[in-house]
Motif scaffolding. Structure first.
Motif, mmCIF file in Angstrom:
data_model
loop_
_atom_site.group_PDB
_atom_site.id
_atom_site.type_symbol
_atom_site.label_atom_id
_atom_site.label_comp_id
_atom_site.label_asym_id
_atom_site.label_seq_id
_atom_site.Cartn_x
_atom_site.Cartn_y
_atom_site.Cartn_z
ATOM 1 N N LEU A 423 0.679 -1.337 0.244
ATOM 2 C CA LEU A 423 -0.056 -0.029 0.203
ATOM 3 C C LEU A 423 0.884 0.950 -0.123
ATOM 4 C CD1 LEU A 423 -2.808 1.644 0.161
ATOM 5 C CD2 LEU A 423 -2.462 1.166 2.777
ATOM 6 N N GLN A 424 0.720 1.948 -0.998
ATOM 7 C CA GLN A 424 1.538 3.063 -1.200
ATOM 8 C C GLN A 424 0.929 4.538 -0.390
ATOM 9 O OE1 GLN A 424 4.647 3.176 -2.550
ATOM 10 N NE2 GLN A 424 4.388 0.846 -2.956
ATOM 11 N N ALA A 425 1.532 4.863 0.597
ATOM 12 C CA ALA A 425 0.995 5.914 1.551
ATOM 13 C C ALA A 425 0.585 7.143 0.824
ATOM 14 C CB ALA A 425 1.770 5.864 2.736
ATOM 15 N N SER A 426 1.433 7.377 0.134
ATOM 16 C CA SER A 426 1.578 8.684 -0.705
ATOM 17 C C SER A 426 0.550 8.756 -1.856
ATOM 18 C CB SER A 426 3.060 9.174 -1.123
ATOM 19 O OG SER A 426 3.272 8.081 -2.072
ATOM 20 N N SER A 451 5.906 -3.202 7.961
ATOM 21 C CA SER A 451 6.774 -2.057 8.564
ATOM 22 C C SER A 451 7.272 -0.998 7.511
ATOM 23 C CB SER A 451 7.967 -2.863 9.138
ATOM 24 O OG SER A 451 8.870 -3.724 8.232
ATOM 25 N N LYS A 452 7.301 -1.249 6.461
ATOM 26 C CA LYS A 452 7.781 -0.434 5.251
ATOM 27 C C LYS A 452 6.474 0.607 5.169
ATOM 28 C CE LYS A 452 10.890 -3.269 2.831
ATOM 29 N NZ LYS A 452 11.377 -3.863 1.425
ATOM 30 N N PHE A 453 5.502 0.149 5.325
ATOM 31 C CA PHE A 453 4.292 1.021 5.112
ATOM 32 C C PHE A 453 4.244 1.961 6.354
ATOM 33 C CE2 PHE A 453 -0.159 1.985 6.644
ATOM 34 C CZ PHE A 453 -0.336 2.930 5.423
ATOM 35 N N ILE A 454 4.661 1.591 7.573
ATOM 36 C CA ILE A 454 4.673 2.727 8.646
ATOM 37 C C ILE A 454 5.959 3.799 8.155
ATOM 38 C CG2 ILE A 454 5.209 2.890 11.021
ATOM 39 C CD1 ILE A 454 2.513 1.522 10.328
ATOM 40 N N LYS A 455 7.096 3.271 7.635
ATOM 41 C CA LYS A 455 8.004 4.100 7.180
ATOM 42 C C LYS A 455 7.358 5.089 6.179
ATOM 43 C CE LYS A 455 11.731 1.203 8.505
ATOM 44 N NZ LYS A 455 13.072 0.291 7.994
ATOM 45 N N MET A 456 6.524 4.656 5.104
ATOM 46 C CA MET A 456 6.189 5.344 4.183
ATOM 47 C C MET A 456 5.189 6.561 4.862
ATOM 48 S SD MET A 456 5.410 3.184 0.810
ATOM 49 C CE MET A 456 4.670 1.759 1.792
ATOM 50 N N CYS A 457 4.361 6.170 5.895
ATOM 51 C CA CYS A 457 3.673 6.797 6.381
ATOM 52 C C CYS A 457 4.280 8.203 7.092
ATOM 53 C CB CYS A 457 2.567 6.287 7.358
ATOM 54 S SG CYS A 457 1.433 5.280 6.842
ATOM 55 N N ASP A 458 5.457 7.931 7.898
ATOM 56 C CA ASP A 458 6.313 8.610 8.474
ATOM 57 C C ASP A 458 6.937 9.653 7.455
ATOM 58 O OD1 ASP A 458 5.686 7.754 10.906
ATOM 59 O OD2 ASP A 458 7.560 6.410 10.836
ATOM 60 N N GLU A 459 7.336 9.059 6.467
ATOM 61 C CA GLU A 459 7.699 10.259 5.280
ATOM 62 C C GLU A 459 6.799 11.123 4.670
ATOM 63 O OE1 GLU A 459 9.315 7.636 2.335
ATOM 64 O OE2 GLU A 459 11.085 6.833 3.540
ATOM 65 N N LYS A 460 5.298 10.401 4.464
ATOM 66 C CA LYS A 460 4.289 11.298 4.072
ATOM 67 C C LYS A 460 4.225 12.417 5.158
ATOM 68 C CE LYS A 460 -0.339 11.469 2.196
ATOM 69 N NZ LYS A 460 -1.447 10.780 1.667
ATOM 70 N N LEU A 461 4.093 12.168 6.220
ATOM 71 C CA LEU A 461 3.773 13.097 7.340
ATOM 72 C C LEU A 461 4.816 14.402 7.182
ATOM 73 C CD1 LEU A 461 2.830 10.864 10.436
ATOM 74 C CD2 LEU A 461 1.272 12.231 9.143
ATOM 75 N N GLY A 462 6.197 13.899 7.035
ATOM 76 C CA GLY A 462 7.005 14.996 6.888
ATOM 77 C C GLY A 462 6.891 15.736 5.781
ATOM 78 N N GLU A 463 6.234 15.418 4.673
ATOM 79 C CA GLU A 463 5.842 16.153 3.664
ATOM 80 C C GLU A 463 4.460 16.979 3.692
ATOM 81 O OE1 GLU A 463 5.960 13.373 0.556
ATOM 82 O OE2 GLU A 463 7.953 12.791 0.569
#
Length: 941
Positions: A423-426, A451-463
């Motif tokens: 699932l691509q969070a962005s 776990s990679k999805f959680i990291k993608m969410c964190d990256e999206k939150l930064g953007e």
């Protein structure tokens, strides 16, 4: 070549009295491919790829069937599961030649069963009469015979265990199980398919179905008067021959266990990994290096010539009409080899192909969230889990959604379930509904496939500070187990929080906290959630565009688990599960020794020895203990309720397994805990209602509460009220511990430690002030028998490690239990000279625990098992055991051990496990723990 092979095959078949025969065609010449046969076997069923992607016939031959059709073969009309393919051969430097299979080789054996005649007739199972492998070559004397087919006779398990039963072949076992009634009588469970059952029950049923199918295959071949051997006879013959060969020559024959071992284990997927011989002597029989289909594709790229039809009339008539020559024009050739089939479906499409309209951002309402839904609702299903249960629930959910989409025109469902990492969070659009089934791992962490999805969410939150957030809908099924209360649905809570943070709008409450302690099958787990989810999906998808009101945050804070079903229905479901567990899983044990003895203000760990009678256990297993209520307390509760011990509690159980009041009060409920609710107080028949005393009684144990009401004259009550009271008890949950002993270990002769045997096991238990087992049960003056069951542990993977593999262990307190078991196992092995100094131990202990554990540590050190050992006692400076990993010299040593392929075993409380993981990330670099994959083993208590 084809004519000679078929002619001599008929002779070797010999009317069913098979004559084992090898056919050798000329060997391969230098720089040539040699003669080849396309078919895997001379007698092979077709596998037709249908429009929906399924296979009619044998899936193993799907590619071959497509190639033969393109070569010019015309399948019979109508097609069936049991259509024999023509034989296709290629002589050296020649084009393919096809020939139909003649009588009597094309006669099939109908699989029947003497005890289930009508059932097997409906199954309509068949098989060919003889095996004739064609894709094995013969290497001898420097010559390679690329076409060396041979005919023999079947062994029963080849058909009953492999050909008809393998999931990637005909997958007949589920149909056999259903036909002969093996799915009946599953204690009233809701069962749609075999996949709904838990693994241990599914394995039991598949094994029984496999046995009956194998028996049916052998019996049917006997009735057809066709040669066949049985598994036991074939195995005994080989063993006798191998023993005689060794006695004569002094060594055994080299052999591949994959071919020799009976294939009954093929129900379990890992069996298919097989084995390999230690070496391959010549002469030998082996698989071709080249695939004949690929070899032909390469050759036809230069010049395509149509297959030559061949008619053989020597005392055999083909069953089907002769093949007609097919056009070989360049246009036809282009059509043959360039066709591509694309599945087009408005209901079932790949997620990446779904057309998603752009919609305006949703408006915000003061007391809740609202969303504008336009055009088509796109539903995707994801899961993350270290096991299989979550994927099963997700697959069931996907099937329900596909059926739902058939009745709602503007709903599209993804083609299949996917892991959460996919699932691509962005890239989640506003008209998308994300459904996820989430299990936890470790101490409530998100599994690796999420776990990679959680990291993608964190990256999206930064953007999100730079770009606006697109809202979407989501709902999560938390696949938790309330028996592990500290980590219950921890991962689901994390995923739900991340989805909300990146703009998700919760549907149906957002997070539904499922409980596998209540539901044994995926279908049972899904049904309550689906009953709540389905109406909201319909509401979201219909009357579009429209505003959809979503639950506000204050609603999300409430536990939604008990909303879909009533309190009584939940308790009945829990009792039903406990009935099945007590009947099938739990055994009886007794406490034989507690060291040191239970006393007040003792802060150390207790070593508990259990007598488990004639049962045995595996090293590094876990044990679940059910600390039953003592007979004295049960009698007190029976008196207060005014019921007889032998009377049955009326729960309207469909399988008539209602427990007696005595059993219910002893093994189902916790008399030491308060009642779950007091709604039943209003139903007591006495005029003076005790409702005003509810606040006082909520602080009492349920047993004390009953006796208080008894002394006040409010009890006994009417039978209906008594049942309601029983449903309000707090359930008695099992407690899980790691086993701290090994069956292979015997203590030194001078040791006073009792020798573990097959009817004893040890535990390390940390006393808790209000602990149901560590305090209330163990301190009871009249010890009561325990109910227990054994469970596998994630630490079991350590048993397969060679003794020379570096092993870094970090353990604290009672977490030393599996380490003690592992040390005992290694000590026992060292007495047979199978040891090495490969263990680096970092141990955190309270001073009171040191005398209890020093004996095994000294013995392990004396046996040469320890490469290093560091013990950290409780200290005022709050130095943790994992802090030692950062000391000069230790950091480099640990990194070196991991780089050499070392494993890490962490057995601590959740806080120490998180600290240990953080330290290793610092030692190994970011992502170092994740890169270790299966070499990182955690057992958190």
């Amino acid at each position: 070549m084809a004519g000679q092979l078929v002619r001599h095959m008929c002779e070797a078949f010999n009317g069913g009295n098979v004559l084992p025969t090898v056919f050798l065609f000329p060997p391969r010449r230098i720089n040539s491919r040699g003669p080849m046969i396309w078919n895997h076997q001379v007698l092979e069923f077709a596998g037709y790829e249908m429009e929906d992607g399924s296979i009619l016939g044998d899936p193993m031959s799907a590619e071959l069937t497509k190639e033969i059709i393109q070569l010019g073969w015309e399948p019979p009309n109508p097609k069936s599961r049991w259509d024999l393919l023509p034989l296709v051969v290629m002589a050296d430097n020649d084009v393919p030649v096809m020939i139909e299979i003649p009588h009597p080789l094309c006669d099939l054996v109908n699989i029947r069963h003497p005890r289930y005649d009508e059932e097997f007739k409906k199954l309509d199972l068949k098989w060919v009469s003889v095996p004739a492998l064609t894709r094995l070559g013969f290497d001898i004397g420097g010559m390679q015979y690329t076409a060396a087919p041979f005919i023999g006779w079947f062994m029963d398990a080849e058909i009953g265990v492999r050909d008809l039963a393998d999931t990637f072949r005909y997958n007949a076992l589920p149909d056999v199980a259903k036909a002969i009634g093996l799915l009946n009588g599953q204690d009233g469970d809701e069962i749609e398919t075999l996949e709904d059952l838990p693994e241990y029950e599914r394995l039991s049923i598949l094994t029984k179905a496999q046995t009956e199918l194998t028996y049916a295959a052998y019996w049917s071949f006997q009735q057809a008067k066709v040669s066949m051997s049985d598994t036991l006879t074939a195995s005994m013959k080989w063993c006798r021959y191998d023993d005689e060969f060794k006695a004569k020559n002094g060594f055994r024959l080299p052999a591949d266990p994959y071919w020799l071992a009976p294939p009954q284990g093929s129900i379990v997927p890992v069996w298919h990994r097989g084995g390999a011989p230690c070496y391959q002597p010549k002469p030998m029989i082996c698989k071709h290096v080249q695939d004949p289909l690929k070899a032909w594709r390469r050759e036809r790229q230069e010049d395509f010539i149509g297959a030559k039809p061949l008619s053989i009339r020597a005392n055999m008539q083909p069953k089907r009409p002769q093949l007609q020559p097919r056009s070989t024009t360049n246009d036809c050739i282009s059509n043959f080899w360039n066709e591509r089939h694309v599945q087009d479906s408005t209901k079932l499409v790949d997620q990446s192909q779904i057309q998603k309209p752009v919609s305006a951002l949703p408006e915000q309402a003061p007391n809740g969230r609202i969303q504008v839904v336009e055009n088509k609702l796109c539903v995707s299903v994801f899961f993350c889990s270290a096991g299989t249960f979550a994927e099963k629930v997700a697959t069931k959910l996907h099937g329900r959604l596909v059926d739902l989409a058939k009745s709602i025109s503007n709903v599209s469902v993804c083609s299949n379930v996917k892991t959460l990492n996919q699932l691509q969070a962005s890239a989640i659009d506003s008209n998308e509904l994300v459904l996820a089934v989430v299990s936890s791992t470790g101490q409530g962490e998100v599994p690796i496939n999420g776990s990679k999805f959680i990291k993608m969410c964190d990256e999206k939150l930064g953007e999100q500070m730079k770009t606006p957030t697109t809202s979407f809908n989501y709902a999560i099924f938390g696949n938790g187990d309330s028996r592990y209360s500290a980590t219950y649905n921890g991962a689901a809570v994390i995923v739900e929080r991340k989805l909300r943070q990146i703009g998700g709008l919760p549907l149906s409450g957002g997070l539904y906290q499922g409980d596998t302690a209540l539901y044994a099958t995926a279908l049972q787990a899904l049904n309550p959630w689906w009953a709540k989810l389905q109406p909201t999906i319909r509401d979201l998808a219909t009357d579009s565009p429209k505003l959809k009101r979503i639950h506000s945050d204050d609603v999300l804070d409430r536990d939604p688990f008990f909303e879909p079903i009533s309190r009584q229905a939940e308790v009945k479901s829990r009792i039903r599960l406990r009935c099945k567990e007590l009947r099938n899983d739990f055994q009886v044990a007794a406490v034989t020794k507690i060291s040191p003895s239970i006393r007040e203000n003792y802060e150390g760990t207790h070593l508990i020895s259990l007598d488990i009678k004639d049962m045995s256990y595996e090293d590094l297993n876990c044990i679940q203990l059910l600390p039953t209520n003592s007979p004295v307390k049960v009698r007190r509760a029976l008196r207060a309720l005014g019921v007889n011990a032998s009377d049955e509690l009326s729960l309207e159980m469909s399988d008539s397994s209602n427990p007696t009041f005595s059993a219910f009060l002893a093994e189902y409920v916790d008399l030491e805990s308060p009642f779950k609710d007091f709604e039943w107080l209003a139903n007591l028949s006495q005029a003076s209602s005790p409702a005003s005393s509810e606040e006082k009684m909520s602080s009492l144990s349920s047993l004390d509460c009953l006796e208080y009401l008894y002394t006040q004259g409010h009890l006994p009550a009417e039978s209906a009220c008594t049942n309601t009271i029983c449903l309000a008890f707090s359930p008695l949950y099992p407690r899980t511990y790691s086993i701290a002993s090994s069956l292979s270990y015997r203590p030194p002769s001078k040791s006073t430690t009792p020798t573990p045997s097959h009817n004893h096991l040890d535990l390390l238990v940390k006393p808790l002030p209000q602990g149901r087992f560590s305090h209330a049960f163990l301190s009871s003056p009249t010890p009561t028998s325990l109910r227990y069951r054994l469970l596998p542990s994630s630490a079991g993977t350590l048993l397969a490690l060679p003794p020379t593999t570096p092993l870094i262990i970090i353990a604290t307190g009672a977490g030393f239990a599996p380490v003690r078991c592992l040390l005992q196992r290694r000590i026992a092995a060292s007495r047979s000279d199978q040891h090495s100094d490969s263990i680096s131990l970092f141990l955190g202990l309270k001073p009171a625990d040191v005398p209890l554990l020093s004996g095994i540590l000294n013995e392990a050190a004396a046996a040469g098992l320890m490469e290093s050992m560091s013990i950290v006692s409780s200290n005022e400076g709050k130095v943790r055991v994992y802090d030692r990993l950062l000391e000069d010299g230790t950091r480099e040593k640990v990194r070196g051990l991991v780089d050499r392929g070392g494993w890490v075993f962490v057995c601590t409380n959740p806080e120490a496990a998180r600290g240990t993981r953080g330290v290793f990330e610092e030692v190994l670099g970011e992502g170092g723990v994740e890169r270790m994959e299966e070499r990182w083993v955690e057992e958190v208590f």
